[in-house]
Design a protein around this motif. Structure first.
Motif, short mmCIF file in Angstrom:
data_model
loop_
_atom_site.label_atom_id
_atom_site.label_comp_id
_atom_site.label_asym_id
_atom_site.label_seq_id
_atom_site.Cartn_x
_atom_site.Cartn_y
_atom_site.Cartn_z
N TYR A 173 24.38 50.44 89.16
CA TYR A 173 25.69 50.80 88.65
C TYR A 173 26.34 49.56 88.07
O TYR A 173 26.20 48.47 88.62
CB TYR A 173 26.52 51.35 89.82
CG TYR A 173 27.59 52.33 89.46
CD1 TYR A 173 27.26 53.58 88.98
CD2 TYR A 173 28.92 52.01 89.63
CE1 TYR A 173 28.25 54.51 88.67
CE2 TYR A 173 29.92 52.92 89.32
CZ TYR A 173 29.57 54.16 88.84
OH TYR A 173 30.54 55.08 88.52
N ARG A 174 27.03 49.70 86.98
CA ARG A 174 27.61 48.52 86.30
C ARG A 174 28.71 47.86 87.14
O ARG A 174 28.78 46.66 87.22
CB ARG A 174 28.16 48.91 84.95
CG ARG A 174 27.09 49.29 83.96
CD ARG A 174 27.68 49.54 82.59
NE ARG A 174 26.82 50.39 81.81
CZ ARG A 174 25.75 49.99 81.15
NH1 ARG A 174 25.42 48.72 81.18
NH2 ARG A 174 25.02 50.83 80.46
N SER A 175 29.55 48.61 87.74
CA SER A 175 30.59 48.04 88.59
C SER A 175 30.22 48.34 90.05
O SER A 175 29.13 48.80 90.32
CB SER A 175 31.95 48.62 88.24
OG SER A 175 31.92 50.02 88.29
N LYS A 176 31.10 48.11 90.95
CA LYS A 176 30.87 48.43 92.37
C LYS A 176 29.67 47.70 92.95
O LYS A 176 28.68 48.30 93.37
CB LYS A 176 30.66 49.92 92.58
CG LYS A 176 31.90 50.72 92.75
CD LYS A 176 31.50 52.07 93.33
CE LYS A 176 32.70 52.83 93.74
NZ LYS A 176 32.40 54.05 94.41
N LYS A 177 29.63 46.41 92.94
CA LYS A 177 28.60 45.61 93.60
C LYS A 177 27.19 45.82 93.06
O LYS A 177 26.23 45.44 93.72
CB LYS A 177 28.59 45.88 95.10
CG LYS A 177 29.90 45.63 95.80
CD LYS A 177 29.77 46.02 97.26
CE LYS A 177 31.02 46.70 97.71
NZ LYS A 177 30.88 47.47 98.90
N GLY A 178 27.00 46.50 91.97
CA GLY A 178 25.67 46.63 91.39
C GLY A 178 24.91 47.89 91.74
O GLY A 178 24.09 48.33 90.97
N TYR A 179 25.13 48.44 92.91
CA TYR A 179 24.40 49.64 93.33
C TYR A 179 25.34 50.63 94.00
O TYR A 179 26.33 50.24 94.61
CB TYR A 179 23.29 49.28 94.32
CG TYR A 179 22.15 48.55 93.68
CD1 TYR A 179 21.10 49.24 93.09
CD2 TYR A 179 22.13 47.17 93.65
CE1 TYR A 179 20.05 48.57 92.50
CE2 TYR A 179 21.09 46.48 93.05
CZ TYR A 179 20.05 47.19 92.48
OH TYR A 179 19.02 46.52 91.87
N LYS A 232 29.87 58.50 86.74
CA LYS A 232 30.23 58.27 85.33
C LYS A 232 28.99 57.86 84.53
O LYS A 232 28.29 56.92 84.91
CB LYS A 232 31.26 57.15 85.23
CG LYS A 232 32.66 57.60 85.16
CD LYS A 232 33.56 56.43 84.85
CE LYS A 232 34.82 56.97 84.24
NZ LYS A 232 35.76 55.90 83.94
N ALA A 233 28.75 58.53 83.44
CA ALA A 233 27.56 58.26 82.63
C ALA A 233 27.56 56.83 82.07
O ALA A 233 26.52 56.21 81.97
CB ALA A 233 27.48 59.26 81.48
N SER A 234 28.73 56.30 81.76
CA SER A 234 28.79 54.97 81.17
C SER A 234 28.52 53.87 82.19
O SER A 234 28.25 52.73 81.82
CB SER A 234 30.17 54.75 80.54
OG SER A 234 31.19 54.87 81.52
N GLU A 235 28.58 54.18 83.47
CA GLU A 235 28.40 53.17 84.51
C GLU A 235 26.99 53.15 85.08
O GLU A 235 26.56 52.15 85.67
CB GLU A 235 29.39 53.43 85.66
CG GLU A 235 30.84 53.31 85.27
CD GLU A 235 31.26 51.89 84.97
OE1 GLU A 235 30.77 50.96 85.65
OE2 GLU A 235 32.05 51.69 84.05
N VAL A 236 26.26 54.24 84.94
CA VAL A 236 24.93 54.36 85.54
C VAL A 236 23.91 53.64 84.68
O VAL A 236 23.90 53.77 83.46
CB VAL A 236 24.54 55.84 85.68
CG1 VAL A 236 23.12 55.98 86.16
CG2 VAL A 236 25.50 56.55 86.63
N LEU A 237 23.02 52.86 85.30
CA LEU A 237 21.92 52.22 84.60
C LEU A 237 20.65 52.99 84.94
O LEU A 237 20.15 52.94 86.05
CB LEU A 237 21.79 50.77 85.03
CG LEU A 237 22.97 49.87 84.66
CD1 LEU A 237 22.80 48.49 85.28
CD2 LEU A 237 23.09 49.76 83.16
N LEU A 238 20.11 53.70 83.95
CA LEU A 238 18.90 54.50 84.17
C LEU A 238 17.66 53.75 83.75
O LEU A 238 17.67 52.92 82.92
CB LEU A 238 19.00 55.83 83.41
CG LEU A 238 20.12 56.75 83.85
CD1 LEU A 238 20.23 57.94 82.91
CD2 LEU A 238 19.86 57.26 85.26
#
Ligand code: FES
Length: 59
Positions: free
Chosen positions: A36-42, A53-59
């Motif tokens: 996840y982009r924010s929130k400590k990475g995961y 949120k789609a913009s925050e998830v790293l797939l």
């Protein structure tokens, strides 16, 4: 498929449902973590999701 949906949402706010097999389902085993982009990475999908949120998830 989630990646394709995420790509379609580049200029829109949207959410992804990241349902997957859960180990414990209560946040103890870390089997469901997602980058996840924010929130400590995961984030834990079982505790923080499954809709994120789609913009925050790293797939
Ligand atoms: S399923 Fe165990 S931490 Fe999410």
């Amino acid at each position: 498929m989630l990646k394709a949906v995420q790509n379609q949402l580049t200029h829109l706010e949207g959410y992804l449902s990241l349902e997957e097999r859960m180990g414990c389902g209560i946040g103890a085993c870390f089997a469901c973590v997602c980058e996840y982009r924010s929130k400590k990475g995961y984030v834990k999908i079982c505790q923080d999701g499954p809709v994120l949120k789609a913009s925050e998830v790293l797939l």
